[in-house]
Design a protein around this motif. Structure first.
Motif, PDB file in Angstrom:
ATOM      1  N   MET A 193    -106.416 -55.786 -25.523  1.00 22.06           N
ATOM      2  CA  MET A 193    -107.170 -54.981 -26.473  1.00 22.06           C
ATOM      3  C   MET A 193    -107.524 -55.794 -27.713  1.00 22.06           C
ATOM      4  SD  MET A 193    -107.523 -52.986 -29.404  1.00 22.06           S
ATOM      5  CE  MET A 193    -105.961 -53.464 -30.126  1.00 22.06           C
ATOM      6  N   PHE A 194    -108.808 -55.780 -28.071  1.00 25.69           N
ATOM      7  CA  PHE A 194    -109.275 -56.326 -29.341  1.00 25.69           C
ATOM      8  C   PHE A 194    -109.818 -55.182 -30.179  1.00 25.69           C
ATOM      9  CE2 PHE A 194    -109.052 -60.452 -27.421  1.00 25.69           C
ATOM     10  CZ  PHE A 194    -108.949 -61.339 -28.488  1.00 25.69           C
ATOM     11  N   ARG A 200    -113.103 -51.101 -30.836  1.00 24.97           N
ATOM     12  CA  ARG A 200    -112.173 -51.558 -29.813  1.00 24.97           C
ATOM     13  C   ARG A 200    -112.889 -52.028 -28.555  1.00 24.97           C
ATOM     14  NH1 ARG A 200    -109.119 -47.228 -31.423  1.00 24.97           N
ATOM     15  NH2 ARG A 200    -109.969 -45.906 -29.782  1.00 24.97           N
ATOM     16  N   GLU A 201    -112.331 -53.078 -27.947  1.00 25.84           N
ATOM     17  CA  GLU A 201    -112.746 -53.532 -26.626  1.00 25.84           C
ATOM     18  C   GLU A 201    -111.493 -53.760 -25.790  1.00 25.84           C
ATOM     19  OE1 GLU A 201    -117.013 -55.863 -27.024  1.00 25.84           O
ATOM     20  OE2 GLU A 201    -115.150 -57.024 -26.861  1.00 25.84           O
ATOM     21  N   TRP A 202    -111.601 -53.394 -24.503  1.00 25.90           N
ATOM     22  CA  TRP A 202    -110.506 -53.620 -23.572  1.00 25.90           C
ATOM     23  C   TRP A 202    -110.960 -54.660 -22.549  1.00 25.90           C
ATOM     24  CZ3 TRP A 202    -105.971 -51.193 -24.742  1.00 25.90           C
ATOM     25  CH2 TRP A 202    -106.048 -50.140 -25.651  1.00 25.90           C
ATOM     26  N   LEU A 203    -110.357 -55.832 -22.637  1.00 24.87           N
ATOM     27  CA  LEU A 203    -110.727 -56.912 -21.736  1.00 24.87           C
ATOM     28  C   LEU A 203    -109.981 -56.773 -20.415  1.00 24.87           C
ATOM     29  CD1 LEU A 203    -110.606 -59.998 -24.140  1.00 24.87           C
ATOM     30  CD2 LEU A 203    -112.442 -58.320 -23.826  1.00 24.87           C
ATOM     31  N   GLY A 223    -111.241 -66.027 -38.150  1.00 22.96           N
ATOM     32  CA  GLY A 223    -111.340 -64.756 -37.443  1.00 22.96           C
ATOM     33  C   GLY A 223    -112.343 -64.779 -36.312  1.00 22.96           C
ATOM     34  N   GLU A 224    -112.982 -65.945 -36.063  1.00 20.52           N
ATOM     35  CA  GLU A 224    -114.010 -66.056 -35.025  1.00 20.52           C
ATOM     36  C   GLU A 224    -113.431 -66.394 -33.650  1.00 20.52           C
ATOM     37  OE1 GLU A 224    -117.253 -65.366 -35.581  1.00 20.52           O
ATOM     38  OE2 GLU A 224    -116.549 -64.769 -37.578  1.00 20.52           O
ATOM     39  N   HIS A 258    -113.452 -66.525 -27.599  1.00 23.80           N
ATOM     40  CA  HIS A 258    -114.464 -66.245 -28.613  1.00 23.80           C
ATOM     41  C   HIS A 258    -114.928 -64.796 -28.440  1.00 23.80           C
ATOM     42  CE1 HIS A 258    -118.587 -67.241 -30.568  1.00 23.80           C
ATOM     43  NE2 HIS A 258    -117.690 -66.970 -31.492  1.00 23.80           N
ATOM     44  N   PRO A 259    -114.403 -63.871 -29.232  1.00 17.70           N
ATOM     45  CA  PRO A 259    -114.699 -62.440 -29.033  1.00 17.70           C
ATOM     46  C   PRO A 259    -116.181 -62.095 -29.095  1.00 17.70           C
ATOM     47  CG  PRO A 259    -112.832 -62.715 -30.531  1.00 17.70           C
ATOM     48  CD  PRO A 259    -113.419 -64.068 -30.316  1.00 17.70           C
TER      49      PRO A 259
END
Length: 483
Positions: A193-194, A200-203, A223-224, A258-259
């Protein structure tokens, strides 16, 4: 009748201390706060007497720069507002505690002890950590929690009651700022989870090209980016009475995520065939990636030969490219030891790490101790002032790099508790103190959970656990791609 009884109980411990017998020794208290150093912002250091069958405890606290507190009762229970008024008034000074106990109708007065109030502010709202029963395969009731360090208030971030069979671990915030927050979910609904600025994103839990999950995260200072390792681990059980479990690192590699593009940045130097690369962390300037590496072993027979050194490789945040060589900056293997959990101070002065006999899962090794590497001189030393004869492991820094939090089993040898300590400009570390609780003896004697992976948090983590549970159960996942 109950009201009358309560009044009598209250009055039973509201007497003046008169003609006490002077005891020429320090009071035996729990937790041991004698001689510790605290930040102004910390919650009151409530404590119990270790003496059995006491009638009453009387405690007076006087500040070297003024102010006084007084409490009397079954244990030392200080008013939160009055306590903070006193610590603020005595920042950079000392608090002197006078402890008296009444036993069998007779008052006894112990030697005074001092607590230093550090000139270094904490500058953090609180702590985040995982609490989990010290089991092996069954997760029972566990989760991620956060604690307001100025009070005794604890809040749930997420618990495994949200999704049955779920295990949450490996949480990390961007330089203690939870606006960028990540954790990993294990189980049937696994994911990474990011949450970035509230979104929110769930990878997808595993990327087949990596051969494993994204664990042990650490944010780039910009933060990148976020560094991870992917680990194939197994558990083994000892038959020796003083050893319980071994976590074996069968295979591990390091990479950077890299989000913004969902890209995984890899390099052949960080994904070698015969070596395990593990637990990556960025330097405060963002130009270096530190990590631990050890030669793969036949763990069925040579698990005690699994040892790790601390290495570094250059990283260019503008291009996402890694350097062309790896340097070893602390050779633990040459000492017959193994290094784990490297954590750079945010001011760039030090790397705090754990040293043990072998392996990397230090929480199960009683010999694991805290060490400090001076990045300017290249010298490392054992932090004897904070180590114990039990497992001292997981640790993190606060943002101004004057406070550390770590776990230790020194309390009872079974459960990992949280301890805090101060580090001054010369690198001297103060005597650590256990995380204060409102009812310390009751809390720690009745708790069936260990604390692990603690970190400071600048603000309270804003996280919707209910919606997160629904999202986990939905199995909707974002694919990652290897660049």
């Amino acid at each position: 009748m109950l009201a009358i009884l309560a009044i009598f109980v209250l009055l039973g411990c509201t007497n003046r201390v008169e003609n006490p017998t002077v005891i020429n020794e320090l009071p035996k208290i729990y937790p041991d706060y004698v001689g510790v150093t605290i930040p102004v912002e910390i919650a009151p250091l409530n404590f119990n007497s270790v003496e059995a069958d006491i009638d009453c405890m009387d405690v007076v606290v006087r500040g070297s720069k003024g102010g006084e507190l007084h409490t009397q009762g079954d244990y030392a229970d200080f008013d939160i507002d009055d306590w903070h008024t006193l610590t603020l008034q005595n920042k950079g000074g000392q608090l002197t505690f006078t402890v008296c106990i009444r036993k069998s109708g007779q008052w006894m007065q112990y030697q005074d002890f001092n607590v230093s109030v550090s000139p270094y502010a904490l500058e953090e709202w609180g702590l985040t950590y995982r609490r989990i029963a010290p089991g092996y395969e069954v997760f029972s009731h566990m989760g991620l929690y956060q604690r307001d360090l100025s009070t005794f208030d604890e809040y749930v971030i997420i618990e495994n009651t949200q999704v049955p069979g779920m295990c949450v671990n490996c949480h990390s915030a961007h330089q203690t700022d939870p606006q960028k927050f990540v954790f990993h979910v294990r189980g049937d609904h696994g994911a990474t989870m990011f949450q970035i600025d509230g979104k929110r994103e769930w990878l997808k839990a595993k990327n087949d090209m990596l051969g494993g999950s994204m664990v042990y995260p650490y944010w780039h200072p910009s933060g990148e980016y976020c560094a991870f390792s992917t680990n194939q681990t197994r558990q083994g059980f000892h038959i020796m009475p003083d050893e319980r479990i071994e976590v074996l690192d069968l295979s591990s590699d390091v990479f950077v995520y890299h989000p913004a593009t969902h890209e995984i940045l890899t390099d052949s130097l960080l994904q070698t065939k015969d070596w395990n690369e593990n637990s990556p962390v960025f330097s405060p300037d963002g130009n270096t990636l530190y990590y631990m590496t050890g030669k793969q072993q036949d763990y069925s027979t040579h698990y005690k030969d699994g040892r790790y050194n601390l290495c570094m490789i250059a990283f260019d945040p503008k291009t996402g490219q890694f350097g062309e060589k790896v340097d070893t900056i602390f050779n633990a293997v040459a000492m017959g030891k193994s290094l784990t959990w490297p954590r750079p101070s945010y001011d760039g002065k030090y790397i705090l790490f754990t040293l043990m006999d072998y392996g990397y899962f230090s929480v199960w090794h009683n010999e694991s101790d805290q060490w400090l590497l001076d990045l300017q001189s290249g010298e490392a030393r054992e932090l004897k002032e904070i180590n114990s004869d039990k497992a001292d492991s997981y640790h993190n820094w606060n943002l101004n790099s004057h406070w550390i939090v770590f776990t230790s089993r020194r309390d009872d040898g079974l459960y990992s508790r949280l301890y805090l300590a101060c580090i001054d400009e010369q690198g001297k570390v103060s005597k650590p103190f256990m995380l204060p609780q409102r009812h310390p003896k009751e809390y720690y004697s009745e708790s069936l959970y260990s604390f692990n992976v603690p970190d400071f948090t600048k603000t309270k983590v804003d996280f919707d656990a209910y919606e997160a549970g629904r999202e986990i159960a939905s199995d909707k996942r974002v694919e990652t791609k290897v660049k």
